[in-house]
Every structure is written in C-alpha cells, then in structure tokens.
Design a protein around this motif. Structure first.
Motif, PDB file in Angstrom:
ATOM      1  N   LEU A  50      -0.931   7.168   1.124  1.00 54.75           N
ATOM      2  CA  LEU A  50      -1.823   6.834   2.057  1.00 54.75           C
ATOM      3  C   LEU A  50      -0.917   7.426   3.291  1.00 54.75           C
ATOM      4  CD1 LEU A  50      -3.958   5.419   3.235  1.00 54.75           C
ATOM      5  CD2 LEU A  50      -2.829   3.226   3.392  1.00 54.75           C
ATOM      6  N   VAL A  86      13.678   8.050   6.555  1.00 55.67           N
ATOM      7  CA  VAL A  86      12.492   8.428   6.251  1.00 55.67           C
ATOM      8  C   VAL A  86      12.305   9.853   6.751  1.00 55.67           C
ATOM      9  CG1 VAL A  86      10.089   7.904   6.701  1.00 55.67           C
ATOM     10  CG2 VAL A  86      11.846   6.096   6.864  1.00 55.67           C
ATOM     11  N   TRP A 108       0.798  -1.084   0.029  1.00 54.82           N
ATOM     12  CA  TRP A 108       0.220   0.074  -0.078  1.00 54.82           C
ATOM     13  C   TRP A 108       0.843   1.399  -0.098  1.00 54.82           C
ATOM     14  CZ3 TRP A 108      -4.856   0.277  -1.058  1.00 54.82           C
ATOM     15  CH2 TRP A 108      -5.680  -0.952  -0.796  1.00 54.82           C
TER      16      TRP A 108
HETATM   17  C1  LIG Z   1       7.362   6.065   5.428  1.00 56.88           C
HETATM   18  C2  LIG Z   1       5.924   5.610   4.751  1.00 56.88           C
HETATM   19  C3  LIG Z   1       4.999   5.734   6.069  1.00 56.88           C
HETATM   20  C4  LIG Z   1       5.450   6.558   3.927  1.00 56.88           C
HETATM   21  O1  LIG Z   1       4.104   6.097   3.515  1.00 56.88           O
HETATM   22  P1  LIG Z   1       3.897   6.194   1.855  1.00 56.88           P
HETATM   23  O2  LIG Z   1       2.136   5.925   2.039  1.00 56.88           O
HETATM   24  O3  LIG Z   1       4.391   5.138   1.098  1.00 56.88           O
HETATM   25  O4  LIG Z   1       4.045   7.488   1.429  1.00 56.88           O
HETATM   26  P2  LIG Z   1       3.317   8.396   0.370  1.00 56.88           P
HETATM   27  O5  LIG Z   1       2.876   7.820  -0.919  1.00 56.88           O
HETATM   28  O6  LIG Z   1       2.041   9.265   1.161  1.00 56.88           O
HETATM   29  O7  LIG Z   1       4.464   9.458   0.227  1.00 56.88           O
HETATM   30  C5  LIG Z   1       4.003  10.754   0.230  1.00 56.88           C
HETATM   31  C6  LIG Z   1       5.330  11.791  -0.349  1.00 56.88           C
HETATM   32  O8  LIG Z   1       6.333  11.251   0.496  1.00 56.88           O
HETATM   33  C7  LIG Z   1       7.491  10.965  -0.283  1.00 56.88           C
HETATM   34  N1  LIG Z   1       8.168   9.578   0.599  1.00 56.88           N
HETATM   35  C8  LIG Z   1       7.668   8.551   0.955  1.00 56.88           C
HETATM   36  N2  LIG Z   1       8.345   7.973   1.637  1.00 56.88           N
HETATM   37  C9  LIG Z   1       9.597   8.672   1.824  1.00 56.88           C
HETATM   38  C10 LIG Z   1      10.749   8.486   2.350  1.00 56.88           C
HETATM   39  N3  LIG Z   1      11.271   7.609   2.937  1.00 56.88           N
HETATM   40  N4  LIG Z   1      11.548   9.511   2.377  1.00 56.88           N
HETATM   41  C11 LIG Z   1      11.243  10.947   1.830  1.00 56.88           C
HETATM   42  N5  LIG Z   1      10.275  11.047   1.014  1.00 56.88           N
HETATM   43  C12 LIG Z   1       9.170  10.011   1.227  1.00 56.88           C
HETATM   44  C13 LIG Z   1       6.638  10.494  -1.512  1.00 56.88           C
HETATM   45  O9  LIG Z   1       7.766  10.194  -2.411  1.00 56.88           O
HETATM   46  C14 LIG Z   1       5.757  11.365  -1.922  1.00 56.88           C
HETATM   47  O10 LIG Z   1       6.092  12.391  -2.283  1.00 56.88           O
HETATM   48  P3  LIG Z   1       5.430  13.083  -3.576  1.00 56.88           P
HETATM   49  O11 LIG Z   1       4.199  13.780  -3.060  1.00 56.88           O
HETATM   50  O12 LIG Z   1       6.270  14.172  -4.185  1.00 56.88           O
HETATM   51  O13 LIG Z   1       4.996  11.988  -4.543  1.00 56.88           O
HETATM   52  C15 LIG Z   1       6.001   4.156   4.472  1.00 56.88           C
HETATM   53  O14 LIG Z   1       7.069   4.116   3.610  1.00 56.88           O
HETATM   54  C16 LIG Z   1       6.477   3.092   5.547  1.00 56.88           C
HETATM   55  O15 LIG Z   1       5.307   2.757   6.221  1.00 56.88           O
HETATM   56  N6  LIG Z   1       7.552   2.810   5.626  1.00 56.88           N
HETATM   57  C17 LIG Z   1       7.895   1.703   6.750  1.00 56.88           C
HETATM   58  C18 LIG Z   1       7.720   2.075   8.062  1.00 56.88           C
HETATM   59  C19 LIG Z   1       8.707   3.327   8.372  1.00 56.88           C
HETATM   60  O16 LIG Z   1       9.779   3.498   8.044  1.00 56.88           O
HETATM   61  N7  LIG Z   1       7.859   4.214   9.026  1.00 56.88           N
HETATM   62  C20 LIG Z   1       8.489   5.506   9.435  1.00 56.88           C
HETATM   63  C21 LIG Z   1       9.354   5.274  10.334  1.00 56.88           C
HETATM   64  S1  LIG Z   1      10.200   7.055  10.927  1.00 56.88           S
END
Ligand SMILES: CC(C)(COP(=O)(O)OP(=O)(O)OC[C@H]1O[C@@H](n2cnc3c(N)ncnc32)[C@H](O)[C@@H]1OP(=O)(O)O)[C@@H](O)C(=O)NCCC(=O)NCCS
Length: 317
Positions: free
Chosen positions: A106, A134, A101
């Motif tokens: 999201l 992140v 997802w």
């Molecule tokens: C980090 C996380 C929550 C992001 O959720 P996601 O639904 O994949 O992210 P989105 O699709 O909403 O991304 C929104 C924007 O953020 C950016 N983005 C997503 N992950 C990113 C990252 N790790 N670093 C920088 N930018 C990021 C996307 O490129 C997107 O940019 P855009 O609007 O220019 O396209 C998800 O990747 C995740 O669950 N990762 C594993 C758990 C984790 O590491 N959590 C955070 C701990 S601090």
C-alpha cells in the motif's frame, strides 16, 4: 502519465471497489485528501508519536489542499501521504500506512500515485526527510540520499552557556514585514537550492510571524525565520552570509526573545559543526539524529551550504 485527479475520479466512480479476480475486494482505494479527513489523518499521524500537533497538520493542508492523498477502506483511512507542492519544489511531510496494513504494497501504491501526480505538474524536485530505518524505502521511487539532518530542541527556562560576552554582538537584528520577507526570497533560494517562486508561494500563503534579519546598508547579510506554534516554536530557515559564532548566537537570542516561552525546535544539516556548536551553546539539546534528506530530481541537488545554519520545519519553510 495519468494525473492523480483522474485516478481519483475513477476511484469515486467505484472502479477500485469492484472485485477483480477476487483479489481487489478488500483493497483500500487511494484518493485525494479533503478537509473532512483531517481528524482521521491526525489520529493516524499521532499514533507514530512524532510529536505533530493538529494545527500543524491543518497548516500543511492549508498550504496545499490539492496533492495530499489518503488510502481508505470502508470509510476508514489506513494510509496517507501529506505533501506540499510549493510550485517547483514539492516536500513530502508524512508517509504512513496503518499497522495491520503494512507490507501489502500500500505504501508503494500511494507513493507511485502521489509522484505520478507531481510529475504531471510543474514540479522538478521532490524532497523528504526520512527516518533512518525507512530511508531505503524511497530509493525504489528514484529518491537519492543527499545528506543527514539532526533535530535539536530547547525547552523553556533552559539557558545557554553563561558566557554572555561571547553572544553579544554590535550587529542589529530587525523584525521584517511581509514585503521585506518576500523580497528576500532570492537569498533563501540561493542558500537552500530551491526555486525563488517556492519561497514566494510559502511566504505569501503562510506568512511567518517573526522573520528577523540583519541588514547592512541595503543588503541582507543574515535572515532567520521563526514561527509561533501552540506548543512549540519552529525555527528556520536561517542563513548568514559569513556565519561567525558570536553574531550567530546574538541573532538566535534576538529571535528567541521575540517568541512565546515554549519549546523551540530546529533542524540542521548534521555536517554543519558550526550550527551544532551554536545551538548547543544556546541551551538546545539533540533530539533526533540520522534523519536522511532524500531528493527525487532531474537536476543535481546539493547538500545545504555552511551558511545555512538551520533548515525550515517543513523543508522549505
Ligand atoms: C514505511 C511504510 C510507509 C511502508 O509502507 P508499506 O505499505 O508497509 O510498504 P510496502 O508494502 O508498499 O513496501 C514496498 C516495498 O518497500 C519495501 N519496504 C517497506 N518498508 C521498508 C523500509 N522501512 N525500508 C526499506 N524497504 C522497505 C518492502 O520490502 C517492499 O519491497 P518489495 O517490493 O521488494 O517487496 C510503512 O511501513 C509505515 O507506515 N511505517 C511507519 C511510519 C513511517 O516510518 N513512515 C515513514 C517515515 S519517513
């Protein structure tokens, strides 16, 4: 701004499930987390292998049952934000989107909903500790980098440096009762830069088992909060008015001696060389470094001062 609760009501009424132009049909809806979600919430967190235990997730939820959120589709939780609103300061503990997802916006939707809700309350500072890869994700929501945090742990049976003389101090460290701990909220607030009421709330809602302090006359010169977990003991916050290695090591030993013989975890500000030396001397080893403390606040948030030798497990406690 629309508080999350009203958006949740919309979700419950089904608006999120109504296909709009054919693109919304399979989009998860976002709602407040409830007690019965905790099994699924824990399993999603556990998949990240960050080492959280179920009882900790329950504890986070018990500290604030009103502001964590989940993204759900067909009864399955595919995203979550756990957070604790202490009153003026809110601390985001987990942000997770289930694999499969991700990169569908999201995570951003959940962040916006959670923050919009906090903005409608009395919160003036939202903090979180982001994994290094992140940290950048949070800038789009107004978070700014404050400093780096490192985590250390000490395994049972690991002794510190044999030089016990160096860790012996004439200072006495006393276990406090809850009322005494509460009265020290002002010191905690000064050291950590959060509001006094945040600590009062945290200490009352989830009293620590082992708050140790050094009192000289009627004033507190050091305080260390230690907690007992089922698999690990989290340490912190810990501050000393004038930290010196010898007294600090003695205080740390005095606190650890009271804890069950389990792994002990601690987080420190990476730039605090004194704290690093103290923990390494006492048999702790580096577990994770480069974690980024970020904050979203109208006021300036400063790095933790040198007097703060350990931060709390959940940011504030
Ligand atoms: C980090 C996380 C929550 C992001 O959720 P996601 O639904 O994949 O992210 P989105 O699709 O909403 O991304 C929104 C924007 O953020 C950016 N983005 C997503 N992950 C990113 C990252 N790790 N670093 C920088 N930018 C990021 C996307 O490129 C997107 O940019 P855009 O609007 O220019 O396209 C998800 O990747 C995740 O669950 N990762 C594993 C758990 C984790 O590491 N959590 C955070 C701990 S601090």
């Amino acid at each position: 701004m629309t508080p999350l609760r009203s958006m949740v009501c919309v979700g419950i009424l089904g608006a999120h499930h109504i296909p709009v132009s054919g693109i919304m049909a399979d989009e998860p809806s976002i709602r407040l987390m409830v007690d019965t979600d905790l099994d699924q919430v824990f399993s999603l967190i556990d998949q990240e292998n960050w080492g959280w235990e179920f009882h900790e997730i329950r504890r986070i939820f018990a500290l604030d049952t009103r502001n964590s959120i989940v993204a759900e589709i067909n009864g399955e939780i595919v995203g979550l934000i756990t957070l604790i609103n202490f009153g003026k300061t809110a601390f985001i503990v987990h942000v997770i989107v289930k694999e499969g997802w991700r990169k569908k916006r999201l995570g951003a939707r959940m962040m916006r909903d959670a923050l919009q809700n906090l903005d409608s309350l009395d919160v003036d500072n939202v903090e979180l500790h982001a994994m290094p890869d992140v940290a950048e994700f949070y800038t789009q929501f107004g978070f700014k980098r404050v400093e780096e945090i490192s985590f250390f742990c000490k395994h049972p049976g690991t002794s510190g440096q044999q030089n016990t003389v160096d860790a012996t101090s004439d200072a006495e460290f006393r276990l406090l009762d809850l009322e005494e701990t509460l009265s020290m909220s002002e010191c905690q607030s000064r050291m950590m830069g959060f509001h006094e009421s945040d600590f009062q709330y945290a200490m009352k809602t989830d009293p620590p088992e082992y708050p140790v302090a050094r009192l000289v006359g009627s004033s507190v010169t050091a305080m260390l909060i230690a907690r007992k977990g089922s698999e690990l003991n989290p340490l912190g916050p810990w501050f000393m008015n004038h930290p010196d290695k010898k007294t600090a090591r003695a205080m740390l030993r005095s606190a650890i001696a009271r804890l069950p013989d389990r792994r002990t975890d601690v987080g420190i500000s990476t730039s605090n060389e004194l704290a690093k030396d103290i923990f390494l001397d006492e048999g702790f080893s580096l577990m994770t470094e480069g974690v980024v403390r970020v904050s979203r606040s109208a006021r300036a948030v400063s790095p933790f001062p040198r007097e703060l030798l350990a931060i709390g497990h959940l940011g504030v406690i």
